[in-house]
Design a protein around this motif. Structure first.
Motif, short mmCIF file in Angstrom:
data_model
loop_
_atom_site.label_atom_id
_atom_site.label_comp_id
_atom_site.label_asym_id
_atom_site.label_seq_id
_atom_site.Cartn_x
_atom_site.Cartn_y
_atom_site.Cartn_z
N LEU A 238 -24.33 -7.37 -14.56
CA LEU A 238 -24.88 -8.23 -15.84
C LEU A 238 -24.14 -9.22 -15.90
O LEU A 238 -24.53 -10.18 -16.80
CB LEU A 238 -24.26 -7.11 -16.82
N ALA A 239 -23.02 -9.73 -15.29
CA ALA A 239 -22.10 -10.79 -15.49
C ALA A 239 -22.77 -12.00 -15.40
O ALA A 239 -22.65 -12.97 -16.34
CB ALA A 239 -20.66 -10.57 -14.71
N GLY B 279 -20.25 -18.39 -20.91
CA GLY B 279 -18.88 -18.64 -20.64
C GLY B 279 -17.94 -17.40 -20.53
O GLY B 279 -16.84 -17.62 -20.23
N PHE B 280 -18.66 -16.17 -20.70
CA PHE B 280 -17.86 -15.01 -20.24
C PHE B 280 -18.57 -14.17 -19.33
O PHE B 280 -18.59 -12.84 -19.49
CB PHE B 280 -17.38 -14.18 -21.55
N GLY B 281 -18.55 -14.76 -18.30
CA GLY B 281 -19.31 -14.11 -17.09
C GLY B 281 -18.56 -13.17 -16.20
O GLY B 281 -18.76 -13.01 -14.98
N THR B 282 -17.48 -12.38 -17.13
CA THR B 282 -16.61 -11.60 -16.17
C THR B 282 -17.42 -10.21 -16.06
O THR B 282 -17.90 -9.69 -17.16
CB THR B 282 -15.38 -11.55 -16.43
N GLN C 213 -15.83 -7.61 -16.61
CA GLN C 213 -14.98 -7.00 -17.69
C GLN C 213 -15.79 -7.13 -18.94
O GLN C 213 -16.05 -6.12 -19.81
CB GLN C 213 -13.71 -7.01 -17.89
N ALA C 214 -16.23 -8.44 -19.30
CA ALA C 214 -16.84 -8.65 -20.58
C ALA C 214 -18.19 -8.02 -20.56
O ALA C 214 -18.39 -7.53 -21.68
CB ALA C 214 -16.77 -10.28 -20.68
N ALA C 215 -18.71 -7.72 -19.55
CA ALA C 215 -20.14 -7.32 -19.61
C ALA C 215 -20.07 -5.93 -19.97
O ALA C 215 -20.77 -5.53 -20.59
CB ALA C 215 -20.86 -7.57 -18.20
N VAL C 216 -19.07 -5.23 -19.29
CA VAL C 216 -19.00 -3.75 -19.51
C VAL C 216 -18.65 -3.45 -21.01
O VAL C 216 -19.17 -2.63 -21.09
CB VAL C 216 -17.90 -3.22 -18.34
N SER C 217 -17.63 -4.43 -21.26
CA SER C 217 -17.25 -3.88 -22.71
C SER C 217 -18.61 -4.04 -23.76
O SER C 217 -18.66 -3.18 -24.58
CB SER C 217 -16.16 -4.74 -22.92
N LEU C 218 -19.25 -5.14 -23.34
CA LEU C 218 -20.48 -5.32 -24.28
C LEU C 218 -21.30 -4.12 -24.36
O LEU C 218 -21.99 -3.65 -25.14
CB LEU C 218 -20.94 -6.69 -24.07
N LEU C 219 -21.57 -3.72 -22.82
CA LEU C 219 -22.54 -2.48 -22.84
C LEU C 219 -22.16 -1.18 -23.51
O LEU C 219 -22.86 -0.62 -24.06
CB LEU C 219 -22.47 -2.39 -21.09
#
Ligand SMILES: Nc1nc2c(ncn2[C@@H]2O[C@H](COP(=O)(O)OP(=O)(O)O)[C@@H](O)[C@H]2O)c(=O)[nH]1
Ligand SMILES: [Mg+2]
Lengths: 239, 672
Positions: B561-562, B569-572, B574-580
């Motif tokens: 998803l990143a 601007g938050f293509g990590t 970790q960020a994607a997973v946390s949003l998920l």
């Protein structure tokens, strides 16, 4: 030209109306409805028969020809639209509206009828809210006009004009007595249960900072409602 | 079997029902829903002289006409559940209008006690109500209470027991005048003989038919005598309307009020004029709803609310934070001593303690927020807020009353969505529900606090306020768009009392605060707990991978998803997973980040500082605000509407969130 006198048109219209309700049309039905002598009915039918608008065997049933039906329907439609204009839009009472429609239907042109139809249909398609606003606006316009007239004729002082408005037109601090709540209004029940009743005194206390809703006092408490809702409350200004 | 007396509290809004309910039951209360609908139902129990009593707090209503859902609920409860005793709570400072409901209750045939509440207010003004006379005329027991001071509650309890023991049938009837009474008699005879709807009191049934009560007319529909009844009623109505010159319903209400006006005059030694009664209220309103000051004061109060939540909440939150840090340390030490497998230690410390701790830390903020909301409600300011904001809500295509669900949405969207039930029109309700998730609920606070605290420490309040504000602006836009697409019709009317200002009772405020707070905790305790464990599992599988590494299931999903979020601007991963996992509940976002980076508290802040820029942090917060309501909110929306609207709520917020985040980042990048 196929000119018909108003009274002949009335006969034709009556035959149509009876035929819409009953299976057959007899002379005595017409006599009863128009409250005329049988002899006059028979005379009129004879002329209509000659003009090929109705078929009538002696002592038998009366029947509209296609041409007769079309003519009759046109008159009837004029009657209907005039009645709607007078009663529903202008608020003329039923009897006067019927009487006037019965007279004018014979003289009014097709073109004017069409325009009136369009106007009435336009007003009737308005949503309830807009219609209320329109009617209240119209009512207030008339009252103001009457008031002006009263002021100019003030000296003889005979012209009695009451200061009846809808609640939304009161100014801050004005006190008024409720005359009636529009019985068609969807919010009537709610208003009634909160004590907004004919005879009750209300004072407009405040208008919200953004211009709507308003804050009124009645029966010792503050009630807030939108101007568009206050439209259905008719009041008489006290001070 | 021990007997149990069933009591219902009925009264106008703001008459003090809930205060009395709290005084009666204390902590022995339960908050749930009315069957079939999602209007809040409170019931509780108490014992008096060894008898157990069960009390229900009915919704605040002005009549039993059933034009609103609240009225219908109250009426159905009274008719179907047949409580043993009904207490009519009266605001004594507005006797006439409050008694109107009491009269209707009497006509319904319930076993009624009249409770003149707020007696302190009028006695302070030197006004006496002749209780004996009131009791005689209405032939029911009358008592006085000042519920906010707990005065008279014992009298109320003993009155309940008394009337229950006596079980007399009430004989009170209003005289509606000859014409109406004649028709009432005719119809009663007819309905009585045919035994139509005989579970209702006959006189009441007849009155409701004459008033053309929709609910009762619907009950008549389908009966074999339907046509006959309708004809009879119509004849009566036609006859009466011809006689009165206006509609029968108005005539009936008018006569009830006429009776009450007389009664109030007779029983009050001095009837208060509005000026005496509302002195303080009017003086406050001169400022608070002032043409020029009204809006600034309103905005100021909202701003103050959030400042208070932060400044007072912070030290408490820090305390909780260090507690969980300490607990995690102890547990992992204990695990070492016990030589437990590493994964158990990890589950406990990383999964359970870390996750739940990250949520509980914000309980102080949430409790404070609800404290303020319940003060606003109890004081009477909420109604002013609706008065001031109606124009705005109306242009959004909503109702001034929608302001309250929206406001509640700031605490939590679930009660916010449920409070939309107060709206009578379905269209208003659906619009209010659809945009409610854009009201930034307290579960997003953890995210804001973390990111704003890390990147905007000096202007934390301002940055968070800007997010709340963004939610409101988006709600306006979305509501208008949806209204023009789905509902072109007009909105429901605004007809609302502006109650006098009152000092909220501390006990009631605390109970309210705790109720809502524990609601949040329950959510945190169940859904969030499951969510965190689930994350832990995903982060630990397939077996053998390093915890929360890129090779774990969750890491793979995030990597997938990143790229989508790199535009914002938050293509990590970790960020994607946390949003998920924020979909499970938004408060999990922070917990997830903590778990993923294997840190919490200050440690997490440091990691965040490395992974984000101020701009991408802001875009991330905006995304968190907008995208998909949490699972609990989705479930509530479904419960209140249907799948179609629920799918819309999920779909539009997902797209909107992404678009806004990308726009913020891209436009912001141009300037920096
Ligand atoms: N002065 C006074 N205030 C009261 C009394 N009873 C309740 N209140 C206040 O009136 C407000 C509304 O009360 P609440 O119980 O929420 O009313 P409800 O809407 O009927 O549930 C609160 O601020 C109460 O503290 C009373 O007897 N005297
Ligand atoms: Mg309450």
């Amino acid at each position: 030209m196929n000119f018909l006198s108003p009274s002949l048109e009335d006969y034709l219209e009556t035959i149509l109306m009876v035929s819409l309700q009953e299976k057959v049309v007899r002379v005595k039905d017409i006599v009863k409805l128009l409250n005329v002598k049988a002899a006059s009915v028979i005379g009129a039918i004879k002329i209509l028969n000659e003009k090929k608008l109705v078929n009538h065997e002696k002592y038998g049933y009366i029947e509209l020809t296609t041409k007769g039906e079309m003519t009759a329907k046109k008159i009837y439609e004029k009657h209907q639209i005039l009645f709607r204009l007078f009663h529903k839009v202008l608020g003329v009472d039923v009897q006067t509206a019927v009487k006037d429609a019965c007279q004018i239907e014979h003289y009014i042109s097709e073109e004017t009828t069409k325009k009136i139809t369009e106007l009435v249909e336009y007003i009737e398609t308005l949503s309830d809210k807009k219609k209320d606003l329109w009617l209240s606006d119209f009512g207030n316009f008339l009252r103001e006009a009457a008031l002006k007239k009263k002021n100019t004729q003030n000296k003889d002082g005979r012209n009695q004009v009451s200061s009846i408005l809808t609640l939304n037109n009161l100014k801050i601090g004005q006190k008024a007595k409720i005359i009636k709540i529009n019985p068609e209004s969807k919010i009537k029940k709610q208003l009634l249960s909160m004590g907004v009743l004919p005879g009750v005194e209300v004072t407009v206390r405040k208008v919200a900072p953004l211009g709507d809703p308003i804050d009124i006092i009645l029966k010792g408490y503050h009630l807030t409602l939108r101007k568009e809702e206050a439209v259905c409350i008719e009041v008489e200004v006290l001070e | 079997m021990k007997k149990k007396i069933k009591i219902a509290l009925a009264g106008n809004p703001n008459s003090g029902k809930t205060t009395i309910f709290n005084n009666l039951t204390g902590s022995r209360q339960h908050v749930g829903n009315w069957p079939g609908v999602t209007v809040e139902k409170k019931d509780g129990t108490f014992t008096y002289e060894g008898i157990e009593m069960k009390v229900v707090d009915l919704p605040g209503i002005y009549s039993l006409a059933s034009h609103s859902l609240d009225e219908k609920i109250a009426r159905d409860f009274l008719i179907e559940e047949k409580p043993d005793v009904v207490v009519a709570i009266i605001d004594s400072s507005n006797l006439e209008r409050n008694l109107y409901l009491a009269v209707q209750l009497l006509e319904l045939g319930v076993n009624l006690i009249l409770d003149l509440n707020m007696i302190d207010i009028i006695e302070n003004k030197g006004i006496k109500i002749d209780i004996k006379e009131l009791s005689r005329v209405m032939s029911i027991p009358v008592i006085k209470t000042a519920a906010n001071k707990g005065k008279g509650i014992d009298n109320l309890k003993s009155a309940v027991k008394d009337i229950y023991d006596r079980r007399e049938k009430n004989t009170f009837e209003i005289d509606y005048g000859n014409d109406l009474e004649n028709e009432i008699r005719n119809l009663s005879r007819f309905l009585g003989e045919k035994k139509i709807l005989s579970r209702y009191s006959l006189r009441w049934l007849v009155l409701k038919l004459l008033e053309q009560d929709e609910n009762i007319l619907a009950k008549i529909k389908g009966l074999p005598e339907e046509k006959e009844v309708e004809k009879k009623v119509f004849e009566s109505i036609a006859k009466l309307e011809k006689h009165f010159g206006y509609d029968v319903e108005t005539a009936i209400v008018e006569r009830r009020y006429a009776f009450l006006r007389g009664l109030a005059k007779e029983c009050c030694h001095k009837i208060m004029g509005i000026r005496e009664r509302k002195e303080i209220t009017d003086r406050i309103d001169q400022i608070v709803t002032n043409k020029f000051l009204g809006i600034p004061i309103f905005l100021g109060l909202m701003w103050l609310t959030f400042q208070l939540v932060f400044t007072f909440g912070a030290p408490l939150a820090a305390l909780i934070d260090s507690f969980f840090g300490w607990l995690g340390g102890i547990v992992s030490l204990g695990m070492n001593v016990l030589a437990a497998p590493a994964w158990i230690s990890s589950l406990l410390v990383d999964g359970i303690i870390g996750g739940v701790g990250s949520v509980l830390i914000f309980l102080p903020n949430i409790l404070l927020l609800f404290l303020i909301i319940s003060i606003l409600e109890g004081s009477g300011y909420m109604a002013r807020a609706a008065f001031i904001m109606d124009r705005v809500m109306h242009t959004m295509g909503l109702h001034g009353k929608s302001f309250i669900p929206m406001m509640l949405g700031f605490g939590c969207n679930i009660p916010g969505i449920m409070a939309a039930r107060t709206l009578e029109s379905e269209k208003d309700r659906i619009l209010t529900i659809l945009v409610n998730p854009l009201m930034s609920c307290s579960a997003r606070l953890p995210i804001y606090t973390l990111f704003a605290g890390a990147f905007f420490a000096k202007h934390q309040g301002l940055v968070v306020f800007s997010l709340y504000f963004m939610g409101i602006v988006l709600a306006i836009v979305v509501a208008r768009i949806f209204k023009s697409i789905f509902f072109k019709q007009e909105v429901a009317p605004l007809i609302m009392e502006l109650p006098p200002y009152r000092l909220p009772q501390v006990k009631s405020v605390l109970i309210h605060m705790w109720e809502k707070g524990s609601l949040f905790l329950k959510k945190a305790g169940t859904i969030i707990f499951v969510g965190v464990i689930f994350i832990w599992l995903l982060a630990s599988l397939p077996a053998g991978v390093e915890y929360a590494s890129k090779e774990s299931l969750i890491g793979k999903l995030g990597s997938l998803l990143a790229p989508l979020f790199s535009l914002a601007g938050f293509g990590t991963w970790q960020a994607a997973v946390s949003l998920l996992f924020g979909i499970v509940a938004k408060e999990i976002v922070v917990g997830t980040l903590g778990t993923l980076y294997g840190v919490e508290g200050m440690g997490l802040k440091n990691v965040i500082l490395q992974q984000f820029t101020p701009l991408s942090a802001y875009a991330f917060m905006a995304m968190s605000l907008i995208y998909i309501p949490c699972i609990a909110a989705i479930a509530t929306i479904k419960k209140e509407t249907n799948w179609k609207w629920t799918a819309l709520a999920v779909g539009y917020s997902l797209i909107l969130g992404w678009v806004v985040a990308v726009l913020i980042y891209q436009i912001g990048s141009l300037f920096s």
